[in-house]
Design an enzyme around this catalytic site. Structure first.
Site, PDB file in Angstrom:
ATOM      1  N   TYR A  56      -6.208   9.933  -2.647  1.00 55.55           N
ATOM      2  CA  TYR A  56      -5.523   8.986  -1.774  1.00 55.55           C
ATOM      3  C   TYR A  56      -4.093   9.443  -1.499  1.00 55.55           C
ATOM      4  O   TYR A  56      -3.356   9.827  -2.401  1.00 55.55           O
ATOM      5  CB  TYR A  56      -5.495   7.604  -2.430  1.00 55.55           C
ATOM      6  CG  TYR A  56      -4.570   6.617  -1.754  1.00 55.55           C
ATOM      7  CD1 TYR A  56      -4.844   6.139  -0.479  1.00 55.55           C
ATOM      8  CD2 TYR A  56      -3.419   6.164  -2.390  1.00 55.55           C
ATOM      9  CE1 TYR A  56      -4.004   5.237   0.143  1.00 55.55           C
ATOM     10  CE2 TYR A  56      -2.572   5.254  -1.790  1.00 55.55           C
ATOM     11  CZ  TYR A  56      -2.862   4.799  -0.514  1.00 55.55           C
ATOM     12  OH  TYR A  56      -2.016   3.909   0.093  1.00 55.55           O
ATOM     13  N   ASN A 408      -1.789  -6.801   4.431  1.00 58.79           N
ATOM     14  CA  ASN A 408      -2.273  -5.435   4.576  1.00 58.79           C
ATOM     15  C   ASN A 408      -3.764  -5.398   4.906  1.00 58.79           C
ATOM     16  O   ASN A 408      -4.548  -4.667   4.290  1.00 58.79           O
ATOM     17  CB  ASN A 408      -1.963  -4.651   3.292  1.00 58.79           C
ATOM     18  CG  ASN A 408      -2.021  -3.153   3.468  1.00 58.79           C
ATOM     19  OD1 ASN A 408      -2.688  -2.469   2.702  1.00 58.79           O
ATOM     20  ND2 ASN A 408      -1.340  -2.616   4.450  1.00 58.79           N
TER      21      ASN A 408
END
Length: 496
Positions: A56, A408
């Site tokens: 990530y 988010n």
């Protein structure tokens, strides 16, 4: 630049005392063992990427956009990490908080589990030898994927972007770096993400707030004893059999300390059989605060030894783990507990001052402890201010740690709001210090307008210290500076 007078070694456990030292120039040591594990973590990240294993933030987008590819060039991926996080607002954080946060970040990265470049840790260490402070806006962090927005401002400043302080003066960060003799950091995507993806600000602010509240807690124990002695109260409410039957460890320990301070006291014999709760129940209140503070001690100690990042890299196990070590719930709970403790300690200080200025309860001392009531007003202004301080503390004490709002695109569907809790606790701690200073000035003034000389040597010594530092209020004068001086004196006289 100011002389560097102290050293912090990143190979050793991080302590709250280190955070205080970091407020001014200090040498931060990156030893061979630290460098080896950081470089080993970096080499492992390089191997993982060559194997095209998913990592990530190295090649992906961020947050809810993780399913999309990031930018191909490393420098571009760094900008990809940081640019969108430039959305903070509000006044800049206190400088001691900002530098403490970066020390916590440096220690976490120095554990070697973040895959950062060694020069990132070196760059942070170099900053601490100077007065450089990134300008970090107060508002913008939810403390869930770490303190993303505030740490992004800090990272950008270290790259020479945005604003910073040097020697207390605010200026463009590039100019501050130049004057400080620092080299702007060059970062790739993993470096940038590792710098922002942790709860270092939350941890730092909670730790600093804890130390301040602990100092005030100790001061209130001593000031309560001085109040008891000045009024000639019977100390039976501190009897060990009484507190032993109560059974709470904090209360037992607090009462033991207060009995030592009051050793040698001679009760006046003029007080009522039972004192008001602000005196009689003080060991129970202060003891409960002690028990709660011990919980916060444990959380802060764990956070200071925590690797707060995502993902983490474990070369010895050939392991890359994606998870949630950037989730600041422990510090959020702890900071809320700290706020609750602060509010009740503030209540105690304000009520004790109220008792002291009231001729119906202070043993016949003049109202407001005025040397000439009517022509003078003694502690009247100070008491008004303490009422305002307590109201502000109470307003701020609403828990933040359960005010979760999804954000988010529901990637962050539960958040701890630890940053708000921690910074709020930091502010409240400063008001509590002022309440302690206000009570101390009142006790000093009581001695001037007719209270007896303390009979316990420990109380007499504390009063003498206050008398030497704080002139009597006769005639009236502004007392704002005296309150601050008394608060600082208590911290110096009664260290943690």
């Amino acid at each position: 630049m100011p002389a560097v007078e102290d050293t912090i070694d990143l190979s050793l456990p991080l302590r709250s005392a280190d955070l205080h030292r970091a407020a001014t120039p200090v040498s931060v040591v990156v030893g061979a063992a630290v460098r080896d594990r950081v470089e080993r973590g970096r080499d492992f990240l390089r191997d993982v990427r060559e194997e095209e294993r998913p990592v990530y933030g190295a090649t992906t987008g961020f947050g809810a956009l993780v399913g999309f590819a990031g930018r191909e060039e490393e420098a571009d991926q760094c900008d990809n990490t940081l640019a969108h996080l430039g959305a903070g607002q509000g006044p800049d954080l206190p400088h001691d908080v900002s530098r403490a946060a970066l020390l916590v970040r440096a220690w976490s990265l120095a554990q070697g589990a973040s895959g950062v470049s060694a020069h990132v840790v070196d760059g942070l260490a170099a900053m601490f030898t100077t007065t450089f402070v990134p300008a970090i806006p107060r508002y913008g962090s939810v403390g869930a994927s770490g303190d993303l927005i505030p740490l992004a401002y800090a990272t950008q400043a270290l790259r020479g972007r945005g604003q910073a302080y040097l020697g207390g003066s605010r200026m463009p960060a590039a100019e501050a770096l130049r004057q400080a003799g620092l080299t702007p950091l060059t970062l790739d995507g993993r470096d940038a993400l590792a710098l922002v993806n942790g709860t270092s600000l939350t941890t730092a602010a909670t730790a600093l707030a804890l130390d301040s509240v602990r100092s005030s807690h100790r001061a209130l124990q001593a000031l309560t004893c001085l109040l008891v002695d000045l009024l000639g109260c019977d100390p039976g409410f501190l009897h060990p059999r009484l507190l032993g039957a109560y059974g709470h460890p904090g209360a037992i320990d607090v009462a033991d300390g207060m009995r030592k301070t009051l050793a040698g006291i001679l009760p006046a014999g003029t007080r009522a059989l039972q004192e008001p709760y602000s005196i009689r129940c003080s060991p129970q209140l202060l003891g409960a605060a002690e028990d709660a503070l011990r919980y916060v001690d444990g959380v802060v100690a764990a956070d200071l030894s925590s690797v707060s990042d995502n993902p983490l890299f474990f070369p010895d196990d050939d392991l890359v783990v994606h998870g949630g070590n950037f989730f600041g719930q422990p510090a959020a709970f702890a900071a809320d507990v700290l706020a609750t403790v602060t509010a009740q300690l503030g209540n105690l200080a304000e009520r004790q001052l109220d008792l002291l200025v009231d001729p119906a309860r202070n043993g016949g001392l003049p109202p407001m402890l005025a040397a000439g009531p009517g022509r003078q007003h003694g502690m009247q202004g100070v008491q008004l201010a303490t009422t305002a301080f307590v109201a502000e503390i109470r307003r701020a004490a609403v828990p933040a740690s359960m005010q979760s709002l999804p954000t988010n695109l529901h990637n962050q569907d539960v958040v701890p709001f630890g940053t708000q809790a921690a910074l709020r606790a930091y502010d409240m701690a400063d008001l509590l210090r002022l309440l302690c200073g206000s009570l101390a000035v009142g006790l000093r003034q009581a001695a001037h307008v007719g209270a007896r000389r303390p009979t316990a040597p420990g109380c007499a010594a504390l009063l003498d210290t206050l008398v030497e530092a704080i002139p009597a209020v006769d005639p009236d004068r502004p007392l704002d500076a005296d309150v601050r001086k008394a608060a600082e004196l208590l911290t110096a006289t009664l260290p943690l």
